[in-house]
Design a protein around this motif. Structure first.
Motif, PDB file in Angstrom:
ATOM      1  N   GLU A 160       0.833  -1.207   0.000  1.00 61.98           N
ATOM      2  CA  GLU A 160       0.000   0.000   0.000  1.00 61.98           C
ATOM      3  C   GLU A 160       0.869   1.260   0.000  1.00 61.98           C
ATOM      4  OE1 GLU A 160      -2.529  -0.685   3.365  1.00 61.98           O
ATOM      5  OE2 GLU A 160      -3.884  -1.996   2.218  1.00 61.98           O
ATOM      6  N   ASN A 193      -7.869   6.419  -7.899  1.00 59.43           N
ATOM      7  CA  ASN A 193      -9.089   6.112  -7.149  1.00 59.43           C
ATOM      8  C   ASN A 193      -8.861   4.850  -6.316  1.00 59.43           C
ATOM      9  OD1 ASN A 193      -9.563   3.796  -8.740  1.00 59.43           O
ATOM     10  ND2 ASN A 193     -10.679   4.999 -10.266  1.00 59.43           N
ATOM     11  N   ALA A 194      -9.805   4.534  -5.470  1.00 58.53           N
ATOM     12  CA  ALA A 194      -9.646   3.412  -4.528  1.00 58.53           C
ATOM     13  C   ALA A 194      -9.420   2.091  -5.255  1.00 58.53           C
ATOM     14  CB  ALA A 194     -10.864   3.316  -3.619  1.00 58.53           C
ATOM     15  N   ASP A 195     -10.138   1.858  -6.344  1.00 57.39           N
ATOM     16  CA  ASP A 195      -9.989   0.605  -7.079  1.00 57.39           C
ATOM     17  C   ASP A 195      -8.598   0.481  -7.707  1.00 57.39           C
ATOM     18  OD1 ASP A 195     -12.548  -0.221  -6.454  1.00 57.39           O
ATOM     19  OD2 ASP A 195     -13.421   0.561  -8.321  1.00 57.39           O
ATOM     20  N   LEU A 196      -8.124   1.555  -8.305  1.00 56.95           N
ATOM     21  CA  LEU A 196      -6.800   1.532  -8.923  1.00 56.95           C
ATOM     22  C   LEU A 196      -5.714   1.404  -7.857  1.00 56.95           C
ATOM     23  CD1 LEU A 196      -5.049   1.643 -11.408  1.00 56.95           C
ATOM     24  CD2 LEU A 196      -5.148   4.145 -11.305  1.00 56.95           C
ATOM     25  N   LYS A 230      -5.977  -0.077  -5.006  1.00 50.20           N
ATOM     26  CA  LYS A 230      -6.012  -1.468  -4.539  1.00 50.20           C
ATOM     27  C   LYS A 230      -5.354  -2.379  -5.560  1.00 50.20           C
ATOM     28  CE  LYS A 230      -9.033  -5.237  -3.006  1.00 50.20           C
ATOM     29  NZ  LYS A 230      -8.185  -6.227  -3.625  1.00 50.20           N
ATOM     30  N   ALA A 231      -5.625  -2.171  -6.841  1.00 48.57           N
ATOM     31  CA  ALA A 231      -5.031  -2.998  -7.885  1.00 48.57           C
ATOM     32  C   ALA A 231      -3.505  -2.850  -7.896  1.00 48.57           C
ATOM     33  CB  ALA A 231      -5.611  -2.634  -9.251  1.00 48.57           C
ATOM     34  N   ASP A 268      -2.202  -4.652  -4.828  1.00 52.54           N
ATOM     35  CA  ASP A 268      -2.265  -6.098  -5.045  1.00 52.54           C
ATOM     36  C   ASP A 268      -1.100  -6.576  -5.902  1.00 52.54           C
ATOM     37  OD1 ASP A 268      -4.608  -6.241  -3.561  1.00 52.54           O
ATOM     38  OD2 ASP A 268      -5.923  -6.388  -5.319  1.00 52.54           O
TER      39      ASP A 268
END
Length: 86
Positions: free
Chosen positions: A8, A23-26, A28-29, A32
């Motif tokens: 992170e 954004n939150a999704d990117l 997180k990706a 990951d």
């Protein structure tokens, strides 16, 4: 700091380098992907350490086996800890 926290943090640094706030999704990706690479690097280096232990201690195979077994046990514990984080 565990692998996820490091991943992170790396995602935040990457966002800063790109001068954008993903954004939150990117985010997180990215985290990951970074986490997966960290895990693969640790596993690869662990396997390499086992090979080095065998090659450097070949005259004393008992010692090599003990070192290799300890590395494998640490590896197993690492996998168990990583699996529990998911």
């Amino acid at each position: 700091m565990n692998f996820r926290n490091r991943a992170e943090h790396a995602a935040e640094v990457i966002g800063g380098l790109l001068e954008t706030s993903p954004n939150a999704d990117l985010a997180k990706a990215i985290a990951d992907a970074v986490e997966q690479e960290i895990i693969e690097a640790v596993l690869s280096e662990s396997a390499r350490c086992v090979e080095v232990a065998h090659s450097c201690c070949s005259p004393d195979l008992d010692k090599a086996h003990k070192i290799a077994e300890e590395i494998r046990q640490t590896h197993t514990a690492l996998i168990a800890n990583l699996s529990s984080l998911r």
